[in-house]
Design a protein around this motif. Structure first.
Motif, PDB file in Angstrom:
ATOM      1  N   LYS A 179      32.676 -26.469  34.126  1.00 11.62           N
ATOM      2  CA  LYS A 179      32.700 -27.025  35.479  1.00 11.62           C
ATOM      3  C   LYS A 179      32.129 -26.023  36.468  1.00 11.62           C
ATOM      4  CE  LYS A 179      37.585 -25.793  36.178  1.00 11.62           C
ATOM      5  NZ  LYS A 179      38.919 -26.301  36.559  1.00 11.62           N
ATOM      6  N   ARG A 212      16.557 -30.245  40.642  1.00 13.28           N
ATOM      7  CA  ARG A 212      16.512 -31.515  39.926  1.00 13.28           C
ATOM      8  C   ARG A 212      16.506 -31.296  38.412  1.00 13.28           C
ATOM      9  NH1 ARG A 212      14.831 -36.636  41.343  1.00 13.28           N
ATOM     10  NH2 ARG A 212      14.027 -35.902  43.345  1.00 13.28           N
ATOM     11  N   GLY A 215      19.665 -29.451  37.144  1.00 11.21           N
ATOM     12  CA  GLY A 215      20.780 -30.379  37.300  1.00 11.21           C
ATOM     13  C   GLY A 215      20.866 -31.362  36.148  1.00 11.21           C
ATOM     14  N   LEU A 216      19.722 -31.851  35.696  1.00 11.16           N
ATOM     15  CA  LEU A 216      19.702 -32.756  34.548  1.00 11.16           C
ATOM     16  C   LEU A 216      20.096 -32.034  33.270  1.00 11.16           C
ATOM     17  CD1 LEU A 216      16.441 -34.775  35.341  1.00 11.16           C
ATOM     18  CD2 LEU A 216      18.790 -35.624  35.409  1.00 11.16           C
ATOM     19  N   TYR A 218      22.241 -29.612  32.892  1.00  8.53           N
ATOM     20  CA  TYR A 218      23.652 -29.224  32.794  1.00  8.53           C
ATOM     21  C   TYR A 218      24.629 -30.279  33.311  1.00  8.53           C
ATOM     22  CZ  TYR A 218      21.694 -24.706  31.651  1.00  8.53           C
ATOM     23  OH  TYR A 218      20.998 -23.700  31.035  1.00  8.53           O
ATOM     24  N   ARG A 219      24.129 -31.474  33.620  1.00  6.42           N
ATOM     25  CA  ARG A 219      25.010 -32.526  34.126  1.00  6.42           C
ATOM     26  C   ARG A 219      26.105 -32.864  33.123  1.00  6.42           C
ATOM     27  NH1 ARG A 219      22.033 -37.855  35.986  1.00  6.42           N
ATOM     28  NH2 ARG A 219      21.392 -37.754  33.794  1.00  6.42           N
ATOM     29  N   GLN A 220      25.750 -32.905  31.827  1.00  4.78           N
ATOM     30  CA  GLN A 220      26.735 -33.246  30.803  1.00  4.78           C
ATOM     31  C   GLN A 220      27.714 -32.103  30.523  1.00  4.78           C
ATOM     32  OE1 GLN A 220      26.823 -36.380  29.836  1.00  4.78           O
ATOM     33  NE2 GLN A 220      25.000 -36.741  31.106  1.00  4.78           N
ATOM     34  N   ASP A 224      27.553 -29.513  38.543  1.00  2.00           N
ATOM     35  CA  ASP A 224      26.817 -30.307  39.531  1.00  2.00           C
ATOM     36  C   ASP A 224      25.849 -29.394  40.282  1.00  2.00           C
ATOM     37  OD1 ASP A 224      28.288 -32.678  38.961  1.00  2.00           O
ATOM     38  OD2 ASP A 224      29.945 -31.913  40.167  1.00  2.00           O
ATOM     39  N   GLN A 226      22.606 -29.186  42.952  1.00  2.00           N
ATOM     40  CA  GLN A 226      22.106 -30.006  44.060  1.00  2.00           C
ATOM     41  C   GLN A 226      21.212 -29.182  44.981  1.00  2.00           C
ATOM     42  OE1 GLN A 226      24.854 -30.825  47.561  1.00  2.00           O
ATOM     43  NE2 GLN A 226      24.831 -32.867  46.622  1.00  2.00           N
ATOM     44  N   GLU A 266      24.571 -36.349  44.741  1.00  2.00           N
ATOM     45  CA  GLU A 266      23.166 -36.468  44.354  1.00  2.00           C
ATOM     46  C   GLU A 266      22.477 -35.115  44.148  1.00  2.00           C
ATOM     47  OE1 GLU A 266      24.461 -40.135  46.440  1.00  2.00           O
ATOM     48  OE2 GLU A 266      24.647 -37.988  46.835  1.00  2.00           O
ATOM     49  N   HIS A 267      21.448 -35.115  43.249  1.00  4.11           N
ATOM     50  CA  HIS A 267      20.691 -33.883  42.988  1.00  4.11           C
ATOM     51  C   HIS A 267      19.912 -33.424  44.225  1.00  4.11           C
ATOM     52  CE1 HIS A 267      21.703 -33.650  38.841  1.00  4.11           C
ATOM     53  NE2 HIS A 267      20.995 -34.695  38.456  1.00  4.11           N
TER      54      HIS A 267
END
Length: 322
Positions: A179, A212, A215-216, A218-220, A224, A226, A266-267
């Protein structure tokens, strides 16, 4: 039913659908800007780290995060300013907020040095939020060939290298606990042409794409990432707009309140509501017209500054700008 009637029905239906879509988008915008609840930032971790934390947006965000009960790790190049900011925070929040400082001059430190200093500074701390706010622009608008090499290198190092390496240093700890939140403070110059400030705009465009993509990645992993896009904010980097309406050019404190409400969503985002309106209007203009307006606006800014730098006898006492 005649063909003319069918065409009229089809046109009416399309018009209604377009109107409904516009209305839905507007209602979503109102919800997001004014009513969507902010996330519980303490769930990310007990510490927030802010670069460029002694002035402007960075300092205001630090105080706003402190108001949420987060301990603050302040990063800057001036020990005296860091000490003064820490003192202000302690005076305002008492013993509720703990502060620590890391002194780094991003214009001089290499990537490896930045990593080592950040890793040493965060050791033993539960850093849940990173705000990459440190930024540098030209001293005034100028054509690309007029930018001194030292200035150009510093802009790239502060705006690109610093955010990249600080993120690299903090990310492993966030991955370990699954997290975290990383906020990169970008600029509207990454969204449209910014003549007479080309290198600055390009570095901010890097931040948007970096945010962007990472962020994609490490989103899973529960992280977060941004990029927040402010337009004009009343800081030292924005000159000549002192008399502008606070609604159009908010104070750092006004912007920071909007900023932290968007953390974890949002990113890419434009947190301050009036900035969002301004961007909507600009986005609707033809590119050629927008480019013309932006270029001549900044060209006029440069001429006014040059005029102020002129001595009574007409001799310039500063470097010439466009």
């Amino acid at each position: 039913m005649e063909l003319q009637d069918l065409i009229l029905i089809a046109a009416t239906t399309l018009g209604l659908l377009s109107l409904c879509k516009a209305l839905i988008n507007f209602l979503i915008w109102v919800w997001v800007m004014f009513f969507r609840p902010s996330k519980n930032l303490k769930e990310y971790g007990s510490w927030a780290m802010i670069t460029g934390s002694t002035d402007g947006i960075g300092k205001a965000i630090a105080f706003e995060l402190g108001s949420k009960g987060l301990n603050l790790l302040l990063v800057g190049r001036s020990p005296s300013k860091l000490e003064a900011t820490s003192k202000e925070i302690k005076e305002k929040y008492g013993g509720k907020v703990e502060t620590k400082s890391i002194v780094i001059d991003f214009t001089k430190a290499s990537g490896e040095e930045i990593c080592k200093m950040i890793e040493g500074g965060i050791r033993g701390l539960d850093v849940g939020i990173l705000v990459n706010n440190a930024g540098m622009a030209y001293p005034y608008v100028m054509y690309f060939n007029e930018v001194e090499l030292e200035v150009m290198e510093s802009v790239v190092k502060v705006n690109i290298d610093a955010a990249t390496w600080v993120t690299r240093a903090v990310l492993p700890g966030m991955l370990k606990k699954k997290k975290g939140a990383i906020i990169n403070i970008g600029s509207a110059t990454s969204l449209f042409s910014y003549p007479l400030g080309a290198v600055y705009a390009a570095t901010k465009a890097y931040l948007a794409m970096f945010s962007r993509c990472v962020g994609l990645e490490y989103r899973q992993q529960g992280i977060d990432i941004q990029c927040q896009i402010p337009l004009f904010v009343a800081t030292k980097m924005v000159k000549g707009l002192e008399k502008a309406s606070p609604m159009l050019v908010p104070s750092p404190e006004m912007y920071s309140k909007a900023s932290i409400r968007w953390i974890g969503y949002e990113h890419i985002c434009v947190p301050y509501w009036m900035h969002s309106v301004q961007w909507f209007i600009m986005h609707g203009l033809p590119d050629a017209l927008l480019d013309w307006c932006v270029f001549h606006y900044f060209l006029n800014v440069g001429k006014k500054r040059l005029k102020r730098l002129m001595m009574p006898d007409g001799i310039s006492i500063g470097a010439a700008s466009a």
